[in-house]
Write a protein that holds these residues in place. Structure first.
Motif, mmCIF file in Angstrom:
data_model
loop_
_atom_site.group_PDB
_atom_site.id
_atom_site.type_symbol
_atom_site.label_atom_id
_atom_site.label_comp_id
_atom_site.label_asym_id
_atom_site.label_seq_id
_atom_site.Cartn_x
_atom_site.Cartn_y
_atom_site.Cartn_z
ATOM 1 N N ILE A 108 0.875 -1.174 0.000
ATOM 2 C CA ILE A 108 0.000 0.000 0.000
ATOM 3 C C ILE A 108 0.911 1.222 0.000
ATOM 4 O O ILE A 108 1.676 1.421 0.940
ATOM 5 N N PRO A 109 0.847 2.040 -1.042
ATOM 6 C CA PRO A 109 1.725 3.213 -1.089
ATOM 7 C C PRO A 109 1.440 4.188 0.048
ATOM 8 O O PRO A 109 0.293 4.322 0.498
ATOM 9 N N GLY A 110 2.486 4.868 0.496
ATOM 10 C CA GLY A 110 2.324 5.874 1.545
ATOM 11 C C GLY A 110 1.336 6.952 1.149
ATOM 12 O O GLY A 110 0.628 7.498 1.987
ATOM 13 N N GLY A 111 1.254 7.251 -0.146
ATOM 14 C CA GLY A 111 0.316 8.256 -0.650
ATOM 15 C C GLY A 111 -1.134 7.822 -0.549
ATOM 16 O O GLY A 111 -2.037 8.624 -0.742
ATOM 17 N N THR A 112 -1.351 6.562 -0.258
ATOM 18 C CA THR A 112 -2.697 6.036 -0.013
ATOM 19 C C THR A 112 -2.919 5.832 1.486
ATOM 20 O O THR A 112 -3.964 6.198 2.023
ATOM 21 N N LEU A 113 -1.911 5.262 2.149
ATOM 22 C CA LEU A 113 -2.035 4.920 3.571
ATOM 23 C C LEU A 113 -2.138 6.150 4.471
ATOM 24 O O LEU A 113 -3.065 6.255 5.284
ATOM 25 N N TYR A 114 -1.207 7.073 4.340
ATOM 26 C CA TYR A 114 -1.150 8.193 5.293
ATOM 27 C C TYR A 114 -2.317 9.171 5.159
ATOM 28 O O TYR A 114 -2.820 9.652 6.182
ATOM 29 N N PRO A 115 -2.813 9.441 3.962
ATOM 30 C CA PRO A 115 -4.035 10.266 3.897
ATOM 31 C C PRO A 115 -5.228 9.588 4.574
ATOM 32 O O PRO A 115 -6.052 10.261 5.191
ATOM 33 N N ALA A 116 -5.302 8.261 4.484
ATOM 34 C CA ALA A 116 -6.392 7.546 5.157
ATOM 35 C C ALA A 116 -6.260 7.681 6.671
ATOM 36 O O ALA A 116 -7.252 7.926 7.371
ATOM 37 N N LEU A 117 -5.037 7.542 7.175
ATOM 38 C CA LEU A 117 -4.823 7.704 8.616
ATOM 39 C C LEU A 117 -5.132 9.127 9.068
ATOM 40 O O LEU A 117 -5.744 9.328 10.125
ATOM 41 N N LEU A 118 -4.751 10.112 8.277
ATOM 42 C CA LEU A 118 -5.050 11.511 8.602
ATOM 43 C C LEU A 118 -6.558 11.742 8.605
ATOM 44 O O LEU A 118 -7.092 12.414 9.492
ATOM 45 N N ARG A 119 -7.247 11.159 7.641
ATOM 46 C CA ARG A 119 -8.705 11.290 7.578
ATOM 47 C C ARG A 119 -9.345 10.696 8.835
ATOM 48 O O ARG A 119 -10.237 11.305 9.436
ATOM 49 N N LEU A 120 -8.887 9.521 9.255
ATOM 50 C CA LEU A 120 -9.422 8.894 10.470
ATOM 51 C C LEU A 120 -9.113 9.732 11.707
ATOM 52 O O LEU A 120 -9.934 9.824 12.629
ATOM 53 N N GLU A 121 -7.948 10.350 11.714
ATOM 54 C CA GLU A 121 -7.586 11.235 12.826
ATOM 55 C C GLU A 121 -8.505 12.455 12.865
ATOM 56 O O GLU A 121 -9.025 12.825 13.929
ATOM 57 N N LYS A 122 -8.728 13.076 11.721
ATOM 58 C CA LYS A 122 -9.592 14.268 11.661
ATOM 59 C C LYS A 122 -11.028 13.953 12.053
ATOM 60 O O LYS A 122 -11.732 14.814 12.574
ATOM 61 N N GLN A 123 -11.453 12.714 11.826
ATOM 62 C CA GLN A 123 -12.815 12.315 12.196
ATOM 63 C C GLN A 123 -12.917 11.971 13.684
ATOM 64 O O GLN A 123 -14.002 11.686 14.186
#
Length: 120
Positions: free
Chosen positions: A44-59
């Motif tokens: 899973i590329p970092g460009g896919t993984l880290y935005p998902a983690l940031l999105r979960l954090e913001k939620q």
């Protein structure tokens, strides 16, 4: 295995998978990526993984803790918040319902196709 649709499916189910993995305990990004790869998702590329983690954090579902590392830069560890644990449970239930519906449709289609072929 599912290369044709892999990217679409990963984007659709990555949040659920991350919530599920974090329900087991806190983990850092590379550990999550490795766990996903071991589960069969491939890299899973970092460009896919880290935005998902940031999105979960913001939620409000994930909390980030920065931990100094003796081997390099500070590591960011991710863990579920109480709201995240509730969300993980809710999404697991939704996933089971969705999975079962897809299985019914796919199985019925396969059974119908098998029946047509045997009638020829």
């Amino acid at each position: 295995m599912f290369d044709g649709f892999r990217q679409q499916w990963i984007h659709g189910f990555l949040d659920l998978c991350l919530l599920g993995m974090l329900a087991r305990g806190r983990e850092y990004g590379r550990g999550l990526a490795a766990g996903l790869a071991e589960a069969g998702f491939g890299e899973i590329p970092g460009g896919t993984l880290y935005p998902a983690l940031l999105r979960l954090e913001k939620q409000g579902f994930v909390r980030v803790t920065r931990v100094p590392s003796t081997l390099g830069p500070v590591r960011k560890y991710y863990e579920l918040t109480p709201l995240g644990a509730e969300e993980a449970s809710r999404r697991r239930a939704e996933w089971r319902s969705f999975r079962d519906a897809v299985e019914r449709v796919v199985s019925e289609a396969a059974a119908d196709a098998g029946g047509e072929e045997s009638n020829r």
